[in-house]
Design an enzyme around this catalytic site. Structure first.
Site, PDB file in Angstrom:
ATOM      1  CG  HIS A  61      -5.143 -50.939  -8.676  1.00  7.75           C
ATOM      2  ND1 HIS A  61      -4.303 -50.611  -7.576  1.00  7.75           N
ATOM      3  CD2 HIS A  61      -5.748 -52.021  -8.137  1.00  7.75           C
ATOM      4  CE1 HIS A  61      -4.195 -51.636  -6.551  1.00  7.75           C
ATOM      5  NE2 HIS A  61      -5.339 -52.432  -6.921  1.00  7.75           N
ATOM      6  CG  ASP A  84      -1.624 -42.935 -14.271  1.00 11.54           C
ATOM      7  OD1 ASP A  84      -2.052 -43.918 -14.107  1.00 11.54           O
ATOM      8  OD2 ASP A  84      -0.358 -42.863 -14.503  1.00 11.54           O
TER       9      ASP A  84
END
Ligand code: ADQ
Length: 472
Positions: free
Chosen positions: A157, A365
């Site tokens: 992730h 991110d």
């Protein structure tokens, strides 16, 4: 039909959390589990003085939830240590905050071994396993040692770091080798995948086939790109729940006719909140005409408070917010509202709708779901503007946002000005393009795409990436 067994550090499904409070990722995994008679396994979040491996089992709807407690030393070395003090900062380009400790590495190995042993009791021969995130990279290797031959997929992730950074990790090769015990390894973006294949090529002389298959360490795995999406309908204004409308109304009332800029993040140094505050301060300095007509709401929920770097960051943010409000604030205007409380998903949707612009400016991110949620929540007839960091994985898909470099304070201040003065026609054009992208690559698309690729080993993965290249 084979069962699906999902493993993540924490289990995102519990009895006491209602629909509107459940985060997108948890909802997606739950949907995948419901359709596949699933089991969700992870750490309970509790500690026990001595590890027993005792599973606590619960049945929530059609999903079996299985949890184990850990020893305090496990939490220290595995969770606070290797996961959040080594891999998280390193994978987010913060070598200065990365702590390499053999005790942490040993704790990481120990807990993954313990998870494998506890999990083994739950696995039947035809089950498919889907392991999530950086906490659990060695899990397949540990399961294979115990004789597990099931199909196992892994999804990361967070970003994969550049080779020059990754090789600072002691035993970096071991971590990479452990990924070869999976049948499929998924990343959010072509960029993260290309960082991984760059390591394989430069350190190991390996090339990845057009079908994403690569052989090394005596094993074969497949690599693919699966960008996570959201359930757009959950955030759409047409389907707004009572809690969502109520949150929107309360927020709008508090605006007193002012334009609102919103930021929503877990309180983490990777999210660029400090740089964002400074850019907003710059904007107030450059645009005296905007003072008292605008304010920023930053919602930053506390996370990982036990890690020192997070406490330091909180202190700095408190100081900057105080300085901005002290310098620019007036009797009836607070330029920056900074709150640490968490909000339900449906409340957040209402708050997003009340904001004329969103400043989503992480320094790095994996994807960033808040950017997508903000867009999905907008009123199609009067949408707000998304300002998005080029370093969020989401920027690869959301090109109609105002894309900024979060390190460039002047550019961010200009983007705020541009967003707040943008005419309705341009706002609608940009929004429609962004929303079409969200609808096409939604959350179901993500989990179904991953599981299909995992089930169907010989077929090329969708959006497979050639080494050094981009998705065809
Ligand atoms: P996170 O770092 O947690 O996730 P992000 O994707 O932005 O980052 O947020 C996840 C969820 O948390 C979103 O659904 C959001 O609404 C919710 N959330 C965030 N801040 C909140 C707040 N203050 N109050 C309430 N809810 C809040 C990791 C990676 C990301 C990746 C996701 C999913 O770091 O890059 O997008 O996993 O893969």
């Amino acid at each position: 039909m084979s069962r699906l067994v999902v493993v993540s550090n924490r289990v995102g499904l519990s009895r006491d959390v209602g629909g509107g409070a459940v985060g997108g990722l948890s909802a997606a995994i739950t949907a995948a589990l419901r359709q596949n008679q699933g089991v969700w396994f992870g750490w309970s979040g509790e500690t026990t003085p001595q590890y027993t491996g005792q599973l606590s089992l619960d049945r929530i709807g059609d999903v079996t939830v299985a949890k184990v407690d850990l020893e305090p030393q496990d939490v220290e070395d595995y969770y606070n240590g290797y996961a959040n003090n080594t891999l998280w900062p390193l994978f987010h380009n913060r070598l200065d905050l990365t702590n390499f400790s053999r005790a942490y590495a040993a704790g990481y190995a120990r807990v993954n071994q313990r998870f494998a042993e506890a999990l083994q009791a739950l696995i039947a021969p035809g089950d498919t396993l889907w392991i999530h995130d950086y906490h659990l990279i060695p899990l397949a290797a540990e399961l294979r040692k115990l004789g597990c031959t099931n199909r196992i997929g892994f999804f990361l992730h967070i970003p994969w770091p550049a080779r020059q950074l990754f090789t600072t990790l002691p035993s970096h090769e071991k971590l990479v080798a452990q990924l070869f015990d999976y049948d499929l390894v998924g990343f959010h973006t072509a960029e993260w995948l290309s960082a991984f294949t760059g390591y394989l090529r430069n350190e190991k002389g390996l090339e990845v086939g057009d079908d994403g298959v690569v052989e090394a360490f005596g094993r074969t795995t497949r690599l693919g790109v699966f960008p996570i999406g959201i359930h757009t309908a959950d955030f759409a204004s047409e389907n707004a729940s009572e809690a969502s409308i109520d949150a929107q109304k309360r927020t709008e009332k508090s605006l007193a006719g002012r334009q609102m800029i919103i930021g929503v993040d877990r309180l983490d140094y990777s999210k660029g909140i400090e740089e964002r505050f400074l850019a907003y301060e710059q904007y107030l300095q450059d645009h005296s005409e905007a003072r008292e007509k605008v304010f920023m709401l930053q919602i930053a929920t506390l996370s990982r408070d036990a890690v020192e770097a997070y406490q330091d960051m909180r202190n700095r943010l408190d100081a900057i917010a105080g300085r901005i409000n002290g310098h620019y604030g007036t009797l009836d205007w607070v330029p920056l509202r900074y709150v640490n409380s968490g909000y339900r998903q449906d409340e957040l949707a209402g708050i997003y709708r009340a904001a004329r612009a969103a400043l989503i400016t992480p320094l790095r991110d994996g994807m960033n779901l808040v950017a997508k949620e903000y867009v999905a929540a907008q009123d199609p007839a009067d949408p707000g503007v998304l300002i998005l960091s080029r370093f969020a994985g989401a920027a690869a898909q959301m090109k109609a946002a105002l894309i900024v470099n979060p390190y460039d304070r002047d550019e961010m201040a200009e983007a705020i000005h541009r967003a707040l003065t943008m005419d309705l026609t341009e706002r609608m054009l940009r929004w429609r393009e962004l929303k079409a992208g969200l609808d096409a690559e939604n959350l179901d698309h993500w989990w179904q795409g991953f599981l299909e690729a995992l089930a169907d080993r010989p077929k090329p993965c969708p959006r497979m990436v050639r080494v050094g290249g981009t998705a065809p």
